[in-house]
Write a protein that holds these residues in place. Sequence first.
Motif, PDB file in Angstrom:
ATOM      1  N   ARG A  66      18.857  14.269 -13.113  1.00 60.12           N
ATOM      2  CA  ARG A  66      18.753  12.806 -13.179  1.00 60.12           C
ATOM      3  C   ARG A  66      17.582  12.340 -12.336  1.00 60.12           C
ATOM      4  O   ARG A  66      17.442  12.714 -11.172  1.00 60.12           O
ATOM      5  CB  ARG A  66      20.050  12.151 -12.699  1.00 60.12           C
ATOM      6  CG  ARG A  66      19.996  10.627 -12.716  1.00 60.12           C
ATOM      7  CD  ARG A  66      21.391  10.016 -12.722  1.00 60.12           C
ATOM      8  NE  ARG A  66      22.177  10.377 -11.563  1.00 60.12           N
ATOM      9  CZ  ARG A  66      22.151   9.714 -10.408  1.00 60.12           C
ATOM     10  NH1 ARG A  66      21.335   8.691 -10.232  1.00 60.12           N
ATOM     11  NH2 ARG A  66      22.937  10.092  -9.405  1.00 60.12           N
ATOM     12  N   VAL A  67      16.734  11.522 -12.927  1.00 60.43           N
ATOM     13  CA  VAL A  67      15.540  11.019 -12.262  1.00 60.43           C
ATOM     14  C   VAL A  67      15.923   9.838 -11.368  1.00 60.43           C
ATOM     15  O   VAL A  67      16.522   8.868 -11.832  1.00 60.43           O
ATOM     16  CB  VAL A  67      14.486  10.594 -13.301  1.00 60.43           C
ATOM     17  CG1 VAL A  67      13.280   9.957 -12.611  1.00 60.43           C
ATOM     18  CG2 VAL A  67      14.058  11.783 -14.151  1.00 60.43           C
ATOM     19  N   ILE A  68      15.575   9.940 -10.083  1.00 58.70           N
ATOM     20  CA  ILE A  68      15.828   8.869  -9.114  1.00 58.70           C
ATOM     21  C   ILE A  68      14.486   8.462  -8.517  1.00 58.70           C
ATOM     22  O   ILE A  68      13.858   9.241  -7.808  1.00 58.70           O
ATOM     23  CB  ILE A  68      16.779   9.338  -7.996  1.00 58.70           C
ATOM     24  CG1 ILE A  68      18.086   9.896  -8.565  1.00 58.70           C
ATOM     25  CG2 ILE A  68      17.068   8.191  -7.031  1.00 58.70           C
ATOM     26  CD1 ILE A  68      18.997  10.513  -7.515  1.00 58.70           C
ATOM     27  N   THR A  69      14.046   7.255  -8.814  1.00 60.13           N
ATOM     28  CA  THR A  69      12.786   6.775  -8.260  1.00 60.13           C
ATOM     29  C   THR A  69      13.009   6.315  -6.830  1.00 60.13           C
ATOM     30  O   THR A  69      13.889   5.485  -6.561  1.00 60.13           O
ATOM     31  CB  THR A  69      12.213   5.629  -9.107  1.00 60.13           C
ATOM     32  OG1 THR A  69      12.083   6.079 -10.455  1.00 60.13           O
ATOM     33  CG2 THR A  69      10.843   5.205  -8.600  1.00 60.13           C
ATOM     34  N   THR A  70      12.208   6.867  -5.901  1.00 62.55           N
ATOM     35  CA  THR A  70      12.400   6.607  -4.465  1.00 62.55           C
ATOM     36  C   THR A  70      11.064   6.248  -3.819  1.00 62.55           C
ATOM     37  O   THR A  70      10.485   7.036  -3.077  1.00 62.55           O
ATOM     38  CB  THR A  70      13.002   7.843  -3.777  1.00 62.55           C
ATOM     39  OG1 THR A  70      12.189   8.999  -4.099  1.00 62.55           O
ATOM     40  CG2 THR A  70      14.430   8.096  -4.227  1.00 62.55           C
ATOM     41  N   PRO A  71      10.538   5.050  -4.092  1.00 59.31           N
ATOM     42  CA  PRO A  71       9.229   4.688  -3.531  1.00 59.31           C
ATOM     43  C   PRO A  71       9.248   4.645  -2.005  1.00 59.31           C
ATOM     44  O   PRO A  71      10.288   4.450  -1.383  1.00 59.31           O
ATOM     45  CB  PRO A  71       8.981   3.296  -4.124  1.00 59.31           C
ATOM     46  CG  PRO A  71      10.335   2.776  -4.484  1.00 59.31           C
ATOM     47  CD  PRO A  71      11.138   3.971  -4.887  1.00 59.31           C
ATOM     48  N   PHE A 105      -1.096   3.786   0.302  1.00 57.22           N
ATOM     49  CA  PHE A 105      -0.118   3.725  -0.794  1.00 57.22           C
ATOM     50  C   PHE A 105       1.306   4.043  -0.328  1.00 57.22           C
ATOM     51  O   PHE A 105       2.162   4.370  -1.153  1.00 57.22           O
ATOM     52  CB  PHE A 105      -0.506   4.676  -1.939  1.00 57.22           C
ATOM     53  CG  PHE A 105      -1.913   4.526  -2.429  1.00 57.22           C
ATOM     54  CD1 PHE A 105      -2.275   3.461  -3.242  1.00 57.22           C
ATOM     55  CD2 PHE A 105      -2.889   5.441  -2.059  1.00 57.22           C
ATOM     56  CE1 PHE A 105      -3.574   3.316  -3.681  1.00 57.22           C
ATOM     57  CE2 PHE A 105      -4.196   5.309  -2.505  1.00 57.22           C
ATOM     58  CZ  PHE A 105      -4.539   4.241  -3.320  1.00 57.22           C
ATOM     59  N   SER A 106       1.582   3.964   0.981  1.00 57.33           N
ATOM     60  CA  SER A 106       2.921   4.292   1.470  1.00 57.33           C
ATOM     61  C   SER A 106       3.526   3.107   2.213  1.00 57.33           C
ATOM     62  O   SER A 106       2.820   2.189   2.631  1.00 57.33           O
ATOM     63  CB  SER A 106       2.873   5.518   2.390  1.00 57.33           C
ATOM     64  OG  SER A 106       2.148   5.231   3.569  1.00 57.33           O
ATOM     65  N   SER A 107       4.848   3.143   2.381  1.00 56.48           N
ATOM     66  CA  SER A 107       5.561   2.064   3.065  1.00 56.48           C
ATOM     67  C   SER A 107       6.806   2.620   3.746  1.00 56.48           C
ATOM     68  O   SER A 107       7.681   3.183   3.075  1.00 56.48           O
ATOM     69  CB  SER A 107       5.971   0.983   2.055  1.00 56.48           C
ATOM     70  OG  SER A 107       6.936   0.106   2.614  1.00 56.48           O
ATOM     71  N   PHE A 108       6.872   2.454   5.065  1.00 59.90           N
ATOM     72  CA  PHE A 108       8.054   2.914   5.799  1.00 59.90           C
ATOM     73  C   PHE A 108       9.299   2.153   5.370  1.00 59.90           C
ATOM     74  O   PHE A 108      10.373   2.739   5.193  1.00 59.90           O
ATOM     75  CB  PHE A 108       7.829   2.758   7.307  1.00 59.90           C
ATOM     76  CG  PHE A 108       9.003   3.207   8.128  1.00 59.90           C
ATOM     77  CD1 PHE A 108       9.311   4.550   8.262  1.00 59.90           C
ATOM     78  CD2 PHE A 108       9.823   2.277   8.760  1.00 59.90           C
ATOM     79  CE1 PHE A 108      10.407   4.973   9.009  1.00 59.90           C
ATOM     80  CE2 PHE A 108      10.910   2.688   9.521  1.00 59.90           C
ATOM     81  CZ  PHE A 108      11.204   4.036   9.643  1.00 59.90           C
ATOM     82  N   GLU A 109       9.178   0.844   5.196  1.00 63.27           N
ATOM     83  CA  GLU A 109      10.335   0.041   4.801  1.00 63.27           C
ATOM     84  C   GLU A 109      10.879   0.494   3.451  1.00 63.27           C
ATOM     85  O   GLU A 109      12.093   0.609   3.257  1.00 63.27           O
ATOM     86  CB  GLU A 109       9.961  -1.446   4.746  1.00 63.27           C
ATOM     87  CG  GLU A 109       9.685  -2.086   6.096  1.00 63.27           C
ATOM     88  CD  GLU A 109       8.328  -1.682   6.688  1.00 63.27           C
ATOM     89  OE1 GLU A 109       7.462  -1.197   5.924  1.00 63.27           O
ATOM     90  OE2 GLU A 109       8.158  -1.841   7.906  1.00 63.27           O
ATOM     91  N   GLU A 110       9.967   0.780   2.527  1.00 59.67           N
ATOM     92  CA  GLU A 110      10.416   1.213   1.202  1.00 59.67           C
ATOM     93  C   GLU A 110      11.081   2.580   1.242  1.00 59.67           C
ATOM     94  O   GLU A 110      12.091   2.798   0.563  1.00 59.67           O
ATOM     95  CB  GLU A 110       9.236   1.249   0.227  1.00 59.67           C
ATOM     96  CG  GLU A 110       8.843  -0.107  -0.315  1.00 59.67           C
ATOM     97  CD  GLU A 110       7.875   0.011  -1.472  1.00 59.67           C
ATOM     98  OE1 GLU A 110       7.959  -0.834  -2.384  1.00 59.67           O
ATOM     99  OE2 GLU A 110       7.045   0.941  -1.486  1.00 59.67           O
ATOM    100  N   ILE A 111      10.536   3.504   2.005  1.00 64.76           N
ATOM    101  CA  ILE A 111      11.148   4.835   2.019  1.00 64.76           C
ATOM    102  C   ILE A 111      12.532   4.792   2.653  1.00 64.76           C
ATOM    103  O   ILE A 111      13.465   5.472   2.193  1.00 64.76           O
ATOM    104  CB  ILE A 111      10.227   5.875   2.714  1.00 64.76           C
ATOM    105  CG1 ILE A 111      10.603   7.295   2.260  1.00 64.76           C
ATOM    106  CG2 ILE A 111      10.306   5.792   4.235  1.00 64.76           C
ATOM    107  CD1 ILE A 111       9.614   8.365   2.706  1.00 64.76           C
ATOM    108  N   ILE A 112      12.709   3.973   3.680  1.00 65.01           N
ATOM    109  CA  ILE A 112      14.032   3.832   4.293  1.00 65.01           C
ATOM    110  C   ILE A 112      15.014   3.226   3.299  1.00 65.01           C
ATOM    111  O   ILE A 112      16.153   3.695   3.157  1.00 65.01           O
ATOM    112  CB  ILE A 112      13.950   2.983   5.575  1.00 65.01           C
ATOM    113  CG1 ILE A 112      13.224   3.763   6.675  1.00 65.01           C
ATOM    114  CG2 ILE A 112      15.346   2.565   6.037  1.00 65.01           C
ATOM    115  CD1 ILE A 112      13.907   5.032   7.127  1.00 65.01           C
TER     116      ILE A 112
END
Length: 211
Positions: free
Chosen positions: A123-128, A163-170
């Motif tokens: 199952r594909v889980i998008t985790t930006p 292209f990264s974000s700490f808030e998004e990864i958390i």
Amino acid sequence: MTPSGPVDHVVTSGTFSLDGGTWDVDNNVWIVGNADEVVVIDAAHDELAIERAVGGRRVVAVVCTHAHDDHVNRAPALADRVSAPILLNPAERQLWEMTHPNRAPDRELADGEVLTVGGIDLRVITTPGHSPGSTCLYAPELGTVFTGDTLFQGGPGATGRSFSSFEEIIDSIREKLLALPGDTLVRTGHGDSTKIGDEAPHLEEWIARGH
């Protein structure tokens, strides 16, 4: 290498480059399926070593968890050798084109879709967060999630580059990965595996440390 089960593994070595820096890295390449067919997750550094690990099985797809160059640098070469499509979340396109400006992925990965290979559902889980379209693959019957660079033993993937974000990864880890069963084995893009239940208690520590 003789295929040994539903999940095989090869470590390849090379470099990762972004934002003007280059680092030596070892990457985990995961091969999932059965004795007849597999998917390859993250074709890094050495397509010949990966092809040997596949061992003559049909490659249904070369799946990219994200498009940092150390995870996709040999994807076209491997895909051509084994006649398989390359799958990537479309939000990764800008990163992909930094490495492969003249070769597009063959198909987009969409959140919630299920890839089936050798009787195994992924199952594909998008985790930006680590990157805009970072993607994990969850195999419920194997009790395993392949997290790329989203979650490692000891914490989230790096978010200090473009292209990264700490808030998004958390948010991705909290809402999508920590919702999986605690005994789910986390097979990472680099380094040792861990379990969801071993990482979940440390969420607030990660937030406090920030990035």
